[in-house]
Design a protein around this motif. Structure first.
Motif, mmCIF file in Angstrom:
data_model
loop_
_atom_site.group_PDB
_atom_site.id
_atom_site.type_symbol
_atom_site.label_atom_id
_atom_site.label_comp_id
_atom_site.label_asym_id
_atom_site.label_seq_id
_atom_site.Cartn_x
_atom_site.Cartn_y
_atom_site.Cartn_z
ATOM 1 N N UNK A 29 -15.377 -15.189 -2.904
ATOM 2 C CA UNK A 29 -15.627 -13.757 -3.328
ATOM 3 C C UNK A 29 -14.419 -13.263 -4.197
ATOM 4 N N UNK A 30 -13.263 -13.591 -3.810
ATOM 5 C CA UNK A 30 -12.154 -13.164 -4.903
ATOM 6 C C UNK A 30 -12.265 -13.450 -6.043
ATOM 7 N N UNK A 31 -12.705 -14.764 -6.263
ATOM 8 C CA UNK A 31 -13.059 -15.335 -7.790
ATOM 9 C C UNK A 31 -13.901 -14.706 -8.283
ATOM 10 N N UNK A 32 -15.207 -14.118 -7.696
ATOM 11 C CA UNK A 32 -16.109 -13.343 -8.238
ATOM 12 C C UNK A 32 -15.782 -11.873 -8.605
ATOM 13 N N UNK A 33 -14.756 -11.567 -7.928
ATOM 14 C CA UNK A 33 -14.290 -10.143 -8.250
ATOM 15 C C UNK A 33 -13.079 -9.949 -8.939
ATOM 16 N N UNK A 34 -12.481 -10.821 -9.685
ATOM 17 C CA UNK A 34 -11.272 -10.599 -10.502
ATOM 18 C C UNK A 34 -11.419 -10.078 -11.545
ATOM 19 N N UNK A 35 -12.696 -9.649 -12.157
ATOM 20 C CA UNK A 35 -12.885 -9.140 -13.262
ATOM 21 C C UNK A 35 -12.287 -7.512 -13.081
ATOM 22 N N UNK A 36 -12.236 -7.225 -11.693
ATOM 23 C CA UNK A 36 -11.925 -5.905 -11.466
ATOM 24 C C UNK A 36 -10.658 -5.732 -11.820
ATOM 25 N N UNK A 37 -9.802 -6.547 -12.017
ATOM 26 C CA UNK A 37 -8.394 -6.352 -12.192
ATOM 27 C C UNK A 37 -8.275 -5.851 -13.601
ATOM 28 N N UNK A 38 -9.149 -6.110 -14.616
ATOM 29 C CA UNK A 38 -8.824 -5.722 -16.079
ATOM 30 C C UNK A 38 -9.486 -4.407 -15.966
ATOM 31 N N UNK A 39 -9.226 -3.655 -17.234
ATOM 32 C CA UNK A 39 -9.581 -2.505 -17.603
ATOM 33 C C UNK A 39 -11.155 -2.491 -17.494
ATOM 34 N N UNK A 40 -11.630 -1.052 -17.267
ATOM 35 C CA UNK A 40 -12.906 -0.841 -16.813
ATOM 36 C C UNK A 40 -14.073 -1.160 -17.906
ATOM 37 N N UNK A 41 -13.232 -0.765 -19.206
ATOM 38 C CA UNK A 41 -14.287 -0.930 -20.390
ATOM 39 C C UNK A 41 -14.272 -2.456 -20.803
ATOM 40 N N UNK A 42 -13.644 -3.138 -20.154
ATOM 41 C CA UNK A 42 -13.924 -4.832 -20.423
ATOM 42 C C UNK A 42 -14.908 -5.452 -19.616
ATOM 43 N N UNK A 43 -15.193 -4.606 -18.337
ATOM 44 C CA UNK A 43 -15.997 -5.161 -17.262
ATOM 45 C C UNK A 43 -17.383 -5.959 -17.796
ATOM 46 N N UNK A 44 -18.059 -5.152 -18.837
ATOM 47 C CA UNK A 44 -19.483 -5.629 -19.404
ATOM 48 C C UNK A 44 -19.440 -6.804 -19.972
ATOM 49 N N UNK A 45 -18.208 -7.330 -20.811
ATOM 50 C CA UNK A 45 -18.056 -8.331 -21.129
ATOM 51 C C UNK A 45 -17.746 -9.612 -20.406
ATOM 52 N N UNK A 46 -16.976 -9.227 -19.317
ATOM 53 C CA UNK A 46 -16.568 -10.159 -18.399
ATOM 54 C C UNK A 46 -17.385 -10.605 -17.337
ATOM 55 N N UNK A 47 -18.310 -9.887 -17.082
ATOM 56 C CA UNK A 47 -19.372 -10.213 -15.829
ATOM 57 C C UNK A 47 -20.548 -11.002 -16.318
ATOM 58 N N UNK A 48 -20.660 -11.478 -17.588
ATOM 59 C CA UNK A 48 -21.964 -12.148 -17.997
ATOM 60 C C UNK A 48 -21.342 -13.292 -18.767
ATOM 61 N N UNK A 49 -22.410 -14.303 -18.748
ATOM 62 C CA UNK A 49 -22.013 -15.578 -19.413
ATOM 63 C C UNK A 49 -22.658 -15.481 -20.886
ATOM 64 N N UNK A 50 -23.150 -14.299 -21.377
ATOM 65 C CA UNK A 50 -23.842 -14.474 -22.609
ATOM 66 C C UNK A 50 -22.904 -14.766 -23.866
ATOM 67 N N UNK A 51 -21.673 -14.452 -23.715
ATOM 68 C CA UNK A 51 -20.793 -14.992 -24.854
ATOM 69 C C UNK A 51 -20.688 -16.438 -24.669
ATOM 70 N N UNK A 52 -20.492 -16.933 -23.465
ATOM 71 C CA UNK A 52 -20.233 -18.526 -23.740
ATOM 72 C C UNK A 52 -21.543 -19.389 -23.945
ATOM 73 N N UNK A 53 -22.778 -18.431 -23.488
ATOM 74 C CA UNK A 53 -24.024 -19.266 -24.026
ATOM 75 C C UNK A 53 -24.212 -18.987 -25.331
#
Length: 90
Positions: free
Chosen positions: A23-47
Motif C-alpha cells: 500500500x505504501x508503494x501504491x500511494x507514493x505518488x501523493x508525495x509529488x505535486x497534485x498537478x503531476x498525479x495524473x501522469x504518475x498514476x497511469x502506465x500509459x506513458x510506459x506503454x
C-alpha cells in the motif's frame, strides 16, 4: 468474479494481502505535486514508450551490436521526453 467490499476479504484474500503488503508503494505518488498525479498514476506513458521501441526496431533486420541498440533506444527515449515536455499531460 465480481468484487464488492462486503465479500472482498473472503473471495479475494490474495489480492487484499498483496495490496496490504504494498500500500505504501501504491500511494507514493501523493508525495509529488497534485498537478503531476495524473501522469504518475497511469502506465500509459510506459506503454507508449514500449510501443515506440517496437515500432522503431521492428523494421530493422540487424543492429550493429548491443551498444548500437542501447544508443537507438536512448535516442528514442530522449525524443519522446522532448515531445512530452512540449506537450504536457493535463
Amino acid at each position: 468474479m465480481k468484487f464488492s467490499s462486503r465479500n472482498g476479504l473472503k473471495d479475494l484474500p490474495s489480492a487484499v494481502k498483496c495490496l496490504e503488503n504494498s500500500i505504501e508503494a501504491c500511494l507514493t505518488f501523493f508525495i509529488c505535486p497534485e498537478e503531476e498525479w495524473i501522469s504518475l498514476r497511469t502506465t500509459n506513458i510506459i506503454e507508449r514508450l514500449n510501443k515506440e521501441f517496437k515500432r522503431r526496431t521492428k523494421p530493422m533486420e540487424i543492429v550493429a551490436g548491443e551498444n548500437a541498440c542501447y544508443t537507438l533506444l536512448a535516442f528514442i527515449c530522449l525524443k519522446m521526453e522532448l515531445h512530452w515536455k512540449s506537450n504536457p499531460i493535463g
